[in-house]
Design a protein around this motif. Sequence first.
Motif, mmCIF file in Angstrom:
data_model
loop_
_atom_site.group_PDB
_atom_site.id
_atom_site.type_symbol
_atom_site.label_atom_id
_atom_site.label_comp_id
_atom_site.label_asym_id
_atom_site.label_seq_id
_atom_site.Cartn_x
_atom_site.Cartn_y
_atom_site.Cartn_z
ATOM 1 N N LYS A 272 0.953 -1.286 0.048
ATOM 2 C CA LYS A 272 -0.215 -0.003 -0.108
ATOM 3 C C LYS A 272 0.651 0.981 0.182
ATOM 4 N N SER A 273 2.025 1.366 0.794
ATOM 5 C CA SER A 273 2.648 2.640 0.635
ATOM 6 C C SER A 273 3.642 2.745 -0.344
ATOM 7 N N LEU A 274 3.657 1.551 -0.400
ATOM 8 C CA LEU A 274 4.387 1.211 -2.311
ATOM 9 C C LEU A 274 3.278 1.876 -3.676
ATOM 10 N N SER A 275 2.382 1.680 -3.321
ATOM 11 C CA SER A 275 1.346 2.302 -4.702
ATOM 12 C C SER A 275 1.017 3.754 -4.507
ATOM 13 N N VAL A 276 1.068 4.352 -3.116
ATOM 14 C CA VAL A 276 0.870 5.851 -3.070
ATOM 15 C C VAL A 276 2.181 6.254 -4.368
ATOM 16 N N ASP A 277 3.607 5.575 -4.038
ATOM 17 C CA ASP A 277 4.844 6.155 -5.141
ATOM 18 C C ASP A 277 4.117 6.004 -6.245
ATOM 19 N N ASN A 278 3.617 4.941 -6.219
ATOM 20 C CA ASN A 278 2.822 5.130 -7.929
ATOM 21 C C ASN A 278 2.052 6.536 -8.449
ATOM 22 N N LEU A 279 1.636 6.269 -7.692
ATOM 23 C CA LEU A 279 0.123 7.430 -7.552
ATOM 24 C C LEU A 279 0.920 8.570 -8.231
ATOM 25 N N PHE A 280 2.095 8.806 -7.109
ATOM 26 C CA PHE A 280 2.816 10.042 -7.452
ATOM 27 C C PHE A 280 3.222 9.984 -9.344
ATOM 28 N N VAL A 281 3.242 9.320 -9.515
ATOM 29 C CA VAL A 281 4.026 8.556 -10.997
ATOM 30 C C VAL A 281 2.231 9.408 -12.076
ATOM 31 N N PHE A 282 1.267 8.322 -11.455
ATOM 32 C CA PHE A 282 0.108 8.346 -12.205
ATOM 33 C C PHE A 282 -0.309 9.533 -12.070
ATOM 34 N N VAL A 283 -0.039 10.708 -11.386
ATOM 35 C CA VAL A 283 -0.121 11.802 -11.230
ATOM 36 C C VAL A 283 0.652 12.896 -12.437
ATOM 37 N N ILE A 284 1.795 12.075 -11.800
ATOM 38 C CA ILE A 284 2.737 12.773 -13.845
ATOM 39 C C ILE A 284 2.190 12.440 -14.684
ATOM 40 N N ILE A 285 1.689 11.555 -14.581
ATOM 41 C CA ILE A 285 1.831 11.344 -16.561
ATOM 42 C C ILE A 285 0.201 12.100 -16.901
ATOM 43 N N MET A 286 -0.875 12.064 -16.454
ATOM 44 C CA MET A 286 -1.831 12.662 -16.230
ATOM 45 C C MET A 286 -1.777 14.191 -16.681
ATOM 46 N N THR A 287 -0.745 14.872 -15.287
ATOM 47 C CA THR A 287 -0.417 16.190 -15.772
ATOM 48 C C THR A 287 0.062 16.308 -16.964
ATOM 49 N N THR A 288 1.407 15.135 -17.303
ATOM 50 C CA THR A 288 2.298 16.221 -18.505
ATOM 51 C C THR A 288 1.362 15.478 -19.630
ATOM 52 N N PHE A 289 0.270 14.419 -19.932
ATOM 53 C CA PHE A 289 -0.536 14.661 -21.120
ATOM 54 C C PHE A 289 -1.819 14.870 -21.255
ATOM 55 N N ALA A 290 -1.783 15.680 -19.578
ATOM 56 C CA ALA A 290 -3.525 16.880 -19.776
ATOM 57 C C ALA A 290 -4.480 16.022 -20.051
ATOM 58 N N VAL A 291 -4.799 14.637 -18.889
ATOM 59 C CA VAL A 291 -5.456 14.144 -19.789
ATOM 60 C C VAL A 291 -7.024 14.123 -18.708
ATOM 61 N N PRO A 292 -8.508 14.362 -19.383
ATOM 62 C CA PRO A 292 -9.155 15.231 -19.258
ATOM 63 C C PRO A 292 -10.128 14.561 -17.755
#
Length: 333
Positions: A77-97
């Motif tokens: 669960k703690s590692l998955s939170v770091d995974n979320l960080f990267v998901f946020v970066i990807i969503m922001t980088t590609f401006a996903v609606p």
Amino acid sequence: MLEISPITWAVTIGLIVVLLAVDLLLAALRPHHVGFKEATAWSVFYIAVAILFGVWFGMQYGNAAGTEYFAGYIIEKSLSVDNLFVFVIIMTTFAVPDHHQHKVLTFGIVLALIMRAIFIALGSALINSFSFMFLVFGLLLVYTAIQLFRHRDEDPDVESNLMVRGARRFLPVSADYIGGKLFAKEGGRRVVTPLFIVLIAIGSVDLLFALDSIPAVFGVTQEAYIVFTANAFALLGLRALFFLVKGLLDRLVYLSLGLSLILLFIGVKLVLHWAHVDINTAIPEIGTPLSLGVVLGVLAVVTIASLVKTRGNPDQKAHAGSLSATKKKEPEQ
């Protein structure tokens, strides 16, 4: 080794598939912006399911097995939170609606489960055949911990990802998301949409996280059933957790530091276990209860310290951490 019957395996996998199907249907049938209340309700639901499973598992197979499950679940669960960080970066980088983020997250979770299942089967086979794999896994985690510590104040460079660069180079990509499709026609030719590139980025990230998280959970248990369920239940609530904490993620400035310490601790634990088994039984091992206490303690300290730090300095933002130095973009002339 625990004797897990085929029926228990089948029922467990069936439960996970049902929960995953609910997630898929919600994302596909009702794409929408997920509010705080909805994200909280689903997060509480998935955590409750994971806890209830752990209680049942401990009652059925003993306290030691139950402790191993909860230790593995908390690590994942703690590692998955770091995974979320990267998901946020990807969503922001590609401006996903917002209304397409459901689809991306669900795909990410499904792919993560598949990859982890493959790595669990492979890891179990290797550990059962070669005891020195504990040393290999331990050194891998120690290396990962050192790299994450060195680059804890950086974010992964998604655009320079090898798979993303390859897709952009060899595939025609449309200018917009075209209704959330993966493939479409634009100007009379077949193209892939940016959503296809996003899914490639998510998939490559899932692969990297599987390479780290599976050795980490093998550090607290060698039972394939516990490794699988700890990973599955930690990942199932990831979609709801994303919408719940994405505003809070910026404040967890010490999370990468905490995760590097956890990975280092688990890596040392695996090396000591290998030395105990293959070199000398007098070499001490680290027990699961101590591992659970260390993981919980580190997470509590870094969370509190992060919130205190950002409260006094609200402009400071957290970073996901990276395993290698990211290229600095040259300022435009």
